[in-house]
Write a protein that holds these residues in place. Structure first.
Motif, mmCIF file in Angstrom:
data_model
loop_
_atom_site.group_PDB
_atom_site.id
_atom_site.type_symbol
_atom_site.label_atom_id
_atom_site.label_comp_id
_atom_site.label_asym_id
_atom_site.label_seq_id
_atom_site.Cartn_x
_atom_site.Cartn_y
_atom_site.Cartn_z
ATOM 1 N N LEU A 1 0.911 -1.184 0.116
ATOM 2 C CA LEU A 1 0.006 0.096 0.054
ATOM 3 C C LEU A 1 0.666 1.336 0.009
ATOM 4 N N THR A 2 0.341 2.192 -0.662
ATOM 5 C CA THR A 2 0.990 3.701 -0.514
ATOM 6 C C THR A 2 0.558 3.939 0.732
ATOM 7 N N ALA A 3 1.143 5.438 1.140
ATOM 8 C CA ALA A 3 0.833 5.789 2.524
ATOM 9 C C ALA A 3 -0.649 6.593 2.352
ATOM 10 N N GLU A 4 -1.000 6.983 0.991
ATOM 11 C CA GLU A 4 -2.353 7.528 0.804
ATOM 12 C C GLU A 4 -3.357 6.453 0.897
ATOM 13 N N GLN A 5 -3.229 5.176 0.399
ATOM 14 C CA GLN A 5 -4.166 4.178 0.468
ATOM 15 C C GLN A 5 -4.369 3.788 1.732
ATOM 16 N N PHE A 6 -3.327 3.598 2.465
ATOM 17 C CA PHE A 6 -3.323 3.082 3.911
ATOM 18 C C PHE A 6 -4.281 4.173 4.663
ATOM 19 N N LEU A 7 -3.878 5.135 4.724
ATOM 20 C CA LEU A 7 -4.724 6.270 5.347
ATOM 21 C C LEU A 7 -6.083 6.316 5.020
ATOM 22 N N ALA A 8 -6.394 6.262 3.612
ATOM 23 C CA ALA A 8 -7.808 6.037 3.001
ATOM 24 C C ALA A 8 -8.576 4.882 3.822
ATOM 25 N N LEU A 9 -7.831 3.692 3.722
ATOM 26 C CA LEU A 9 -8.384 2.456 4.374
ATOM 27 C C LEU A 9 -8.574 2.721 5.747
ATOM 28 N N VAL A 10 -8.010 3.467 6.502
ATOM 29 C CA VAL A 10 -7.963 3.598 8.159
ATOM 30 C C VAL A 10 -9.225 4.551 8.326
#
Length: 620
Positions: free
Chosen positions: A173-182
């Motif tokens: 995951l990219t940081a943006e994808q991870f934060l969006a998932l969270v």
């Protein structure tokens, strides 16, 4: 203030050694007990609490004993009941916080408290769909672990951004994808009025911090706090503990920095090591007299931790009888029945010395993983044939995936095994059936010998007095039912069938498992808090211990502490081993760097001829 001492409290102190007694008599103010492995810390703190209650220094209803697992909390409760302090609360941090949250939420917020989410996986999967992020099951597990770490570490946005930039997001995951998932995960929780496990700590802390009436009520309810395994406390738990104390100093903590093995989950030994600085004038007691292991095993453990921050230097007790009196046996019932009647303090004075002659720990080198599994299985078979009980033996490993080959090897030599961390005893279908049948029968059967009543019910569902031949599923089912039958032997005289069935139900609720006649297979993490007469630790190679992903000095030190925990689980016999090949590595593997420090001899197995190959022995 002078502590009140009554004659009734004397046996509680007579059961302790000199250092344990100092800890027990320090009833007021901040107290830090630095307790090495096998030094009787649970005995010390339970006697301290019971002595405080018996002497009148403590109101049992205003004492809270805290620990980190339900099993440990159940053991504390059982011991306290046996010592006459059954009114004391003994809970995990999460259980205590959840009880307060459920009590105050309707008053402060209105309505019932949100439901607690037991597993994050399914909700994270739905969050991934909402965020339009494609992830596999393994990445979801890593995302869950990262969420948990962030919450228990109480990391603010800026601090966490630095960590994320340094470590990267889980999986691919990219940081943006991870934060969006969270964000999607947190939104789904809010919409469904749910809290996850970590939210319970944070929400309870927030309620105490923001509502003066809640803070006043909590601090009025509990005056004295005792925290076991304090080296495992996380920032979120420490924050909650500070709020419970509200600036007061009636806190006793017990821990061992050398057994800090959950840093990946937010645990920090800093709170234990900094206790004297945070609480000026605190009483500090060191428990270093080991009542568990033989002197050679203790020597190995001391060599491994020599020079490490906060490490205690363990000493062997004088003799076998003294060790058995003061050790902390695993079965709660056995502990409770003999806690007060241990040898008096006078019998334990004098310098610590080596116990009776025992096997020297040794390192064995094997050709590969299969040779190691079969070699260890053969050694286990030989020990059982020599009279060792299967349940008194454990084979410990770094990761769960190592267990499959060991299970097969043990089965080949006719030894039953149980994997700790697999299906829990009371969750097994045959055990659930037995508990249900016994409880139902207890309503109608009376005036019969207890063993006859229990055995009749168990025979009806397939148990027999004679064990089936060989290992396998049939034998495993029999062992589970036989473990229940053997509980009759532990029942106090005069126990009725109804009382036996009720106690079995209480055991099931507390997950207090009976002993099963099988060798234990366990990871080093899951072995913490347990002990066996004989311990085999396998797979001691570079890349396995320390594990390949342990980077940096802090991570390597955690791996060192993990091995220390494994070594100190052994009472009488310790054997270590490593394979030259296997485990997905091409070419030959290197023995763990820790083996050089252990002061044990290295031997080749079945033609390994390690000396002829010029391999180095550990220093004597």
């Amino acid at each position: 203030m002078v502590d009140v001492v009554t004659a009734a409290s004397d046996p509680l102190l007579d059961a302790l050694d000199d250092e344990q007694r100092v800890a027990a008599e320090a009833l007021l103010g901040p107290v830090c007990v630095l307790a090495g492995a096998g030094t009787g810390k649970t005995r010390a703190i339970t006697h301290r609490i019971a002595y405080g209650v018996a002497s009148g220094a403590y109101d049992p209803a205003r004492v809270m004993a805290l620990t980190f697992t339900s099993r440990a909390a159940a053991e504390l409760r059982a011991r306290l009941r046996a010592l006459g302090a059954g009114g004391v609360q003994a809970r995990t941090f999460h259980a205590a916080a959840l009880a307060q949250l459920n009590h105050f939420w309707p008053i402060v917020v209105g309505g019932s408290a949100p439901r607690v989410l037991e597993f994050k996986g399914r909700l994270l999967g739905q969050a991934a769909e909402r965020a339009r992020v494609r992830v596999d099951a393994a990445t979801l597990r890593d995302v869950a672990a990262e969420i948990e770490w962030r919450k228990v570490s109480v990391s603010g946005p800026e601090t966490y951004a630095v960590r994320l930039a340094a470590r990267g997001a889980p999986g691919n995951l990219t940081a943006e994808q991870f934060l969006a998932l969270v964000d999607a995960y947190e939104s789904l929780k809010d919409e469904r009025r749910m809290l996850d496990f970590e939210d319970v700590l944070l929400a309870t802390a927030g309620m105490i911090e923001s509502e003066a009436s809640v803070a006043m009520h909590v601090r009025e309810s509990y005056r004295h706090f005792i925290v076991d395994e304090y080296q495992d406390v996380s920032p979120a738990q420490q924050q909650l503990l500070d709020l419970w104390l509200g600036g007061r100093r009636d806190l006793c903590v017990v821990g061992d920095a050398s057994q800090t093995i959950y840093s990946f989950a937010g645990a920090s030994a800093d709170y234990l090591l900094d206790f004297e600085r945070r609480f000026e004038g605190a009483t500090v007691v060191r428990l270093e007299r080991n009542y568990r292991s033989t002197a050679p095993i203790i020597d190995v453990a001391n060599r491994l931790m020599r020079g490490r921050a906060g490490a205690l230097r363990l000493e062997a007790v004088t003799d076998e009888a003294e060790a058995d009196a003061a050790s902390t046996p695993s079965p709660v019932a056995a502990t409770a029945s003999r806690t007060v009647s241990a040898a008096p303090t006078a019998a334990r004075t004098g310098s610590a010395a080596s116990r009776a002659a025992s096997a020297e720990p040794a390192i064995t080198e094997y050709a590969d993983d299969l040779a190691e599994a079969r070699g260890v299985a053969t050694r286990v078979r030989a020990r059982i044939d020599a009279g060792a009980a299967p349940e008194s033996i454990a084979v410990l490993m770094r990761v769960n995936s190592q267990s499959a080959i060991l299970e097969r090897a043990l089965e080949e030599v006719g030894v039953a095994s149980r994997v700790r961390g697999a299906a829990r005893f009371f969750d097994q279908p045959e055990v659930r059936e037995a508990v249900h049948a016994l409880r139902a029968a207890a309503l109608t059967i009376a005036d019969e010998p207890l063993f006859k009543s229990v055995s009749d019910v168990l025979r009806a569902i397939g148990w027999s007095a004679q064990a089936p031949e060989g290992p396998g599923a049939v034998r495993a089912r029999w062992e589970s039912l036989n473990a229940i039958a053997r509980l009759v032997d532990d029942a106090p005289p005069g126990t009725t069938f109804r009382a036996f069935a009720d106690e079995l139900r209480a055991r099931a609720e507390a997950q207090h498992e009976p002993t099963v006649a099988a060798v234990t297979l366990a990871t080093l993490h899951s072995a913490k808090g347990l002990e066996w007469n004989e311990v085999f630790i396998v797979g001691l190679t570079e890349g396995m211990l320390p594990i390949a992903y342990a980077k940096g000095l802090d991570a390597i030190d955690e791996e060192r502490r993990l091995l220390y925990v494994g070594i100190t689980r052994a009472r009488r016999r310790l054997e270590l081993s490593w394979p030259r090949q296997g485990g997905g590595y091409r070419g030959e593997r290197e023995p763990s760097r820790f083996l050089q420090e252990l002061g044990t001899r290295t031997r080749g197995a079945a033609g390994a001829a390690s000396a002829a190959r010029g391999r180095r022995d550990a220093p004597a």
